[in-house]
Enzyme design. Structure first.
Site, PDB file in Angstrom:
ATOM      1  N   ARG A 235      30.305  37.637  47.105  1.00 30.93           N
ATOM      2  CA  ARG A 235      30.834  37.825  45.765  1.00 30.93           C
ATOM      3  C   ARG A 235      29.976  38.877  45.079  1.00 30.93           C
ATOM      4  O   ARG A 235      28.767  38.981  45.323  1.00 30.93           O
ATOM      5  CB  ARG A 235      30.771  36.524  44.952  1.00 30.93           C
ATOM      6  N   GLU A 264      34.839  44.614  39.216  1.00 31.70           N
ATOM      7  CA  GLU A 264      36.028  44.893  40.025  1.00 31.70           C
ATOM      8  C   GLU A 264      37.243  45.036  39.113  1.00 31.70           C
ATOM      9  O   GLU A 264      37.422  44.233  38.207  1.00 31.70           O
ATOM     10  CB  GLU A 264      36.251  43.764  41.041  1.00 31.70           C
ATOM     11  N   HIS A 283      37.869  44.306  47.851  1.00 35.77           N
ATOM     12  CA  HIS A 283      37.868  42.841  47.865  1.00 35.77           C
ATOM     13  C   HIS A 283      39.101  42.315  48.615  1.00 35.77           C
ATOM     14  O   HIS A 283      39.843  41.462  48.117  1.00 35.77           O
ATOM     15  CB  HIS A 283      37.827  42.277  46.445  1.00 35.77           C
TER      16      HIS A 283
END
Length: 322
Positions: A235, A264, A283
């Site tokens: 993460r 992000e 991601h």
């Protein structure tokens, strides 16, 4: 806990998810929600007791309070493995489960591909191909290299299995060390720096917790080999990006493959975009065709347990994050 709970499927693909619930729980009335904004009102109207929820539109806008503060919601089933987007919750009032393992194999294949990409210099060959250059570059075997896997949940164990099959040495870090299949050595977090200095590849797959935020910082990068490659499938926030940039600028590591970031989407002006020895993916390492349906089927199986009063599987401890 009831045998006939009010259920919401909160996902960007509600039709496919509803089909699974219709097949497995045909007697239930199930509500669908495909946006963040509409979820709070739907929870109220439906007096929802159970919510299956996918983080499909990023973390900043995720309607966590509608879930963790609802007076009716007793169980939130997270469609992925990470639960950091929920923040903290009261486990006496709310049960949270995750879909740990739903993408473990895919994430492990991503990590293996990332290691092979560097050992085979695929990025270098691609650059030479673009300018029609014959020659230059070299390949080297992955066999005999050492990988350090930080985080030995289902994903970490899947990585270890594949690395062992490739003839690699395998080191592991986990919060509570214990002998683990396909790992030559497993130690606690206090052994991170000594182990990281022995690794050719460092694969980060821990959840984001107060104890893991910034885990790979300046000291960790200083301890790495100059030939080491970092692969981050955890993460954003576990790797300190400022320390990573400093290591790249000083050529203290060989390169990195990054699937997660502190912010992000990664801003277009972020310096990480500019490095030839950094591979960036948005991601998506766990996103394979059909992952969401597999996750819904895991939820459907758990829902059978919930309705019959059996203990749920994959219950997340909010203190540990897994």
């Amino acid at each position: 806990m009831s045998a006939d709970p009010s259920v919401i499927l909160h996902t960007d693909r509600p039709a496919a998810a509803l089909a699974v619930l219709k097949e497995t729980h045909p007697d239930l009335t199930v509500h669908a929600c495909d946006s963040y904004a509409a979820l709070p009102a739907l929870i109220g109207r439906a007096a929802a007791e159970v919510v299956f929820s996918v983080r499909f539109d990023g973390t900043p806008r995720y309607p966590r309070q509608a879930l963790v503060d609802s007076p009716t919601v007793k169980w939130v089933s997270v469609g992925g493995s990470g639960t950091d987007h929920l923040g903290r919750w009261d486990p006496e009032r709310l049960t949270v489960t995750n879909s740990a393992g739903v993408a473990a194999g895919m994430l492990a294949e991503f990590a293996l591909g990332a290691m092979l990409s560097f050992s085979l210099d695929l990025r270098g060959f691609a650059r030479r191909q673009q300018v029609r250059q014959w020659g230059g570059g070299r390949v080297e075997p992955i066999e005999g290299k050492t990988v350090l896997i930080i985080g030995l949940g289902k994903t970490g164990e899947a990585v270890a299995k594949r690395a062992r099959a490739m003839g690699m040495g395998t080191l592991g870090i986990r919060a509570h060390p214990k002998p683990t299949p396909c790992l030559d050595e497993v130690q606690g977090v206090d052994a991170l720096l000594p182990l990281i200095g022995r690794a050719d590849f460092i694969i980060c797959c821990v959840p984001l917790l107060p104890t893991t935020r910034g885990l790979l910082g300046e000291a960790a990068f200083a301890a790495m080999k100059a030939s080491a490659v970092l692969i981050d499938i955890s993460r954003g926030g576990v790797v300190e990006e400022a320390a990573l940039l400093a290591a790249l600028n000083a050529r203290r590591i060989k390169g990195a493959v990054l699937d997660v970031f502190t912010t992000e989407p990664l801003p277009a002006d972020h310096p990480l975009w500019s490095y030839d020895n950094v591979a960036i993916t948005p991601h998506c390492a766990a996103v394979y065709d059909g992952w969401d349906i597999t996750s819904v089927r895991m939820f459907a199986d758990n829902l059978k347990r919930y309705r019959s009063g059996m203990p749920l599987q994959n219950v997340v401890n909010p203190e540990r994050g897994y």
